[in-house]
Design a protein around this motif. Sequence first.
Motif, short mmCIF file in Angstrom:
data_model
loop_
_atom_site.label_atom_id
_atom_site.label_comp_id
_atom_site.label_asym_id
_atom_site.label_seq_id
_atom_site.Cartn_x
_atom_site.Cartn_y
_atom_site.Cartn_z
N LEU A 73 0.87 -1.17 0.00
CA LEU A 73 0.00 0.00 0.00
C LEU A 73 0.90 1.22 0.00
CD1 LEU A 73 -2.69 -1.04 2.63
CD2 LEU A 73 -2.73 -1.35 0.15
N LEU A 74 0.49 2.25 -0.72
CA LEU A 74 1.31 3.44 -0.92
C LEU A 74 0.54 4.69 -0.58
CD1 LEU A 74 2.64 2.33 -4.40
CD2 LEU A 74 3.99 2.40 -2.29
N GLY A 75 1.20 5.83 -0.71
CA GLY A 75 0.56 7.12 -0.48
C GLY A 75 -0.66 7.30 -1.36
N ALA A 76 -1.70 7.89 -0.79
CA ALA A 76 -2.97 8.08 -1.50
C ALA A 76 -2.84 8.99 -2.71
CB ALA A 76 -4.02 8.63 -0.53
N ALA A 77 -1.91 9.93 -2.67
CA ALA A 77 -1.74 10.88 -3.78
C ALA A 77 -0.64 10.42 -4.72
CB ALA A 77 -1.40 12.27 -3.23
N HIS A 78 -0.91 10.58 -6.01
CA HIS A 78 0.12 10.27 -7.01
C HIS A 78 1.14 11.40 -7.03
CE1 HIS A 78 -1.69 6.71 -8.86
NE2 HIS A 78 -2.82 7.26 -8.46
N GLY A 79 2.36 11.07 -7.32
CA GLY A 79 3.43 12.05 -7.38
C GLY A 79 4.72 11.45 -6.89
N ALA A 132 -5.64 0.88 -8.01
CA ALA A 132 -6.23 2.02 -7.29
C ALA A 132 -6.50 1.68 -5.83
CB ALA A 132 -7.51 2.46 -7.98
N ASP A 133 -6.74 0.42 -5.52
CA ASP A 133 -6.96 0.00 -4.14
C ASP A 133 -5.72 0.15 -3.27
OD1 ASP A 133 -9.58 -0.64 -4.68
OD2 ASP A 133 -9.23 -2.80 -4.83
N LYS A 134 -4.56 0.20 -3.89
CA LYS A 134 -3.29 0.24 -3.16
C LYS A 134 -2.94 1.63 -2.64
CE LYS A 134 -2.66 -3.97 -4.69
NZ LYS A 134 -2.90 -5.12 -3.88
N ARG A 135 -3.74 2.63 -3.01
CA ARG A 135 -3.43 4.02 -2.64
C ARG A 135 -4.27 4.44 -1.45
NH1 ARG A 135 0.29 5.43 -6.72
NH2 ARG A 135 0.81 6.98 -5.17
N ILE A 136 -3.69 4.42 -0.25
CA ILE A 136 -4.45 4.74 0.97
C ILE A 136 -3.63 5.44 2.04
CG2 ILE A 136 -4.06 2.43 1.92
CD1 ILE A 136 -7.35 3.70 2.62
N SER A 137 -2.32 5.27 2.04
CA SER A 137 -1.52 5.76 3.17
C SER A 137 -1.21 7.26 3.04
CB SER A 137 -0.22 4.96 3.29
OG SER A 137 0.75 5.42 2.39
N TYR A 138 -0.57 7.77 4.07
CA TYR A 138 -0.12 9.16 4.07
C TYR A 138 1.23 9.29 3.37
CZ TYR A 138 -3.85 10.81 7.06
OH TYR A 138 -5.09 11.17 7.55
N GLY A 139 1.75 8.20 2.86
CA GLY A 139 3.03 8.18 2.16
C GLY A 139 3.86 6.96 2.51
N CYS A 140 3.55 6.35 3.64
CA CYS A 140 4.30 5.16 4.05
C CYS A 140 4.00 3.97 3.16
CB CYS A 140 3.99 4.81 5.50
SG CYS A 140 4.70 5.97 6.67
N ILE A 141 4.89 3.00 3.20
CA ILE A 141 4.76 1.76 2.45
C ILE A 141 4.32 0.70 3.44
CG2 ILE A 141 5.98 0.04 1.07
CD1 ILE A 141 7.66 3.33 1.32
N ASN A 142 3.09 0.20 3.27
CA ASN A 142 2.53 -0.83 4.14
C ASN A 142 2.75 -2.19 3.51
OD1 ASN A 142 -0.41 0.43 5.85
ND2 ASN A 142 1.31 1.62 5.13
N VAL A 143 3.27 -3.15 4.27
CA VAL A 143 3.48 -4.51 3.79
C VAL A 143 2.75 -5.48 4.72
CG1 VAL A 143 5.72 -3.95 2.75
CG2 VAL A 143 5.64 -4.86 5.08
N PRO A 144 2.46 -6.69 4.25
CA PRO A 144 1.84 -7.68 5.14
C PRO A 144 2.73 -7.95 6.35
CG PRO A 144 1.71 -8.41 2.85
CD PRO A 144 2.61 -7.20 2.88
N ALA A 178 -7.74 -6.13 2.78
CA ALA A 178 -8.41 -6.42 1.50
C ALA A 178 -7.73 -5.66 0.36
CB ALA A 178 -9.89 -6.06 1.59
N ARG A 179 -7.32 -4.44 0.63
CA ARG A 179 -6.64 -3.64 -0.39
C ARG A 179 -5.30 -4.28 -0.79
NH1 ARG A 179 -7.78 1.94 -1.03
NH2 ARG A 179 -9.65 2.61 0.05
N LEU A 180 -4.58 -4.80 0.19
CA LEU A 180 -3.31 -5.48 -0.11
C LEU A 180 -3.54 -6.67 -1.03
CD1 LEU A 180 -1.11 -5.64 3.10
CD2 LEU A 180 -0.41 -4.84 0.85
N ALA A 181 -4.63 -7.39 -0.80
CA ALA A 181 -4.93 -8.59 -1.58
C ALA A 181 -5.56 -8.29 -2.94
CB ALA A 181 -5.86 -9.51 -0.78
N SER A 182 -6.06 -7.10 -3.11
CA SER A 182 -6.76 -6.73 -4.34
C SER A 182 -5.81 -6.63 -5.53
CB SER A 182 -7.47 -5.39 -4.15
OG SER A 182 -8.00 -4.94 -5.37
N PRO A 183 -6.25 -7.07 -6.72
CA PRO A 183 -5.44 -6.90 -7.92
C PRO A 183 -5.59 -5.50 -8.54
CG PRO A 183 -7.41 -8.12 -8.46
CD PRO A 183 -7.44 -7.89 -6.96
N VAL A 184 -6.49 -4.70 -8.01
CA VAL A 184 -6.78 -3.36 -8.54
C VAL A 184 -5.76 -2.36 -7.98
CG1 VAL A 184 -8.52 -1.54 -8.72
CG2 VAL A 184 -9.22 -3.94 -8.74
#
Length: 190
Positions: A59-65, A138-150, A130-136
Amino acid sequence: MLQASFGSQHPSSDARKVADWALRSHDNRQAAFIIIDKRAARLYVLDEAGRLRGSTSVLLGAAHGDDTVPGIGQRAISEVRPGERTTPAGRFLAERGHNGRGEDVVWVDYDAGVSIHRVLTSNPGERRLARLASPVLADKRISYGCINVPVAFYETYIRPMFARQPAMVYVLPEVKSVDEVFAMAASPQR
């Protein structure tokens, strides 16, 4: 010529290019290193010889850039606006530390408050597992910038990798080109 080996994984050409450069130039300090491909929302852990040791969805930062807003690491998280929640691209000498909750994390960019950490599940409405498991993507964009891993991936690969020493983390850009972000003729300074 040194080349990274991703085994059965199919990394992007940019991920392969940066991994091969890190090995050839010894920019990885002849130690294990991480490639984070933001466009694919994927993290690769490679050993000192460039052999894949593990890979996971992130999971990555919600904003692109590709850039961090100056001074963002000094602000309260509640003051970070949605368009400022980027995962910065670049070359980082990352090291283990602790966040504000006392949890061990790997600081990618301490000044910007960006780390690799176990996926947060404290807010069920965010559906991070669920977002981590999703193939989509766009679902991976949720954090404030941190990289979330299982959690299991963090415990198996990330935590041991940083137990004794810092290591290089290469975060690939999603807006800029790889050549703009990484000066592959010479090691960039960060």
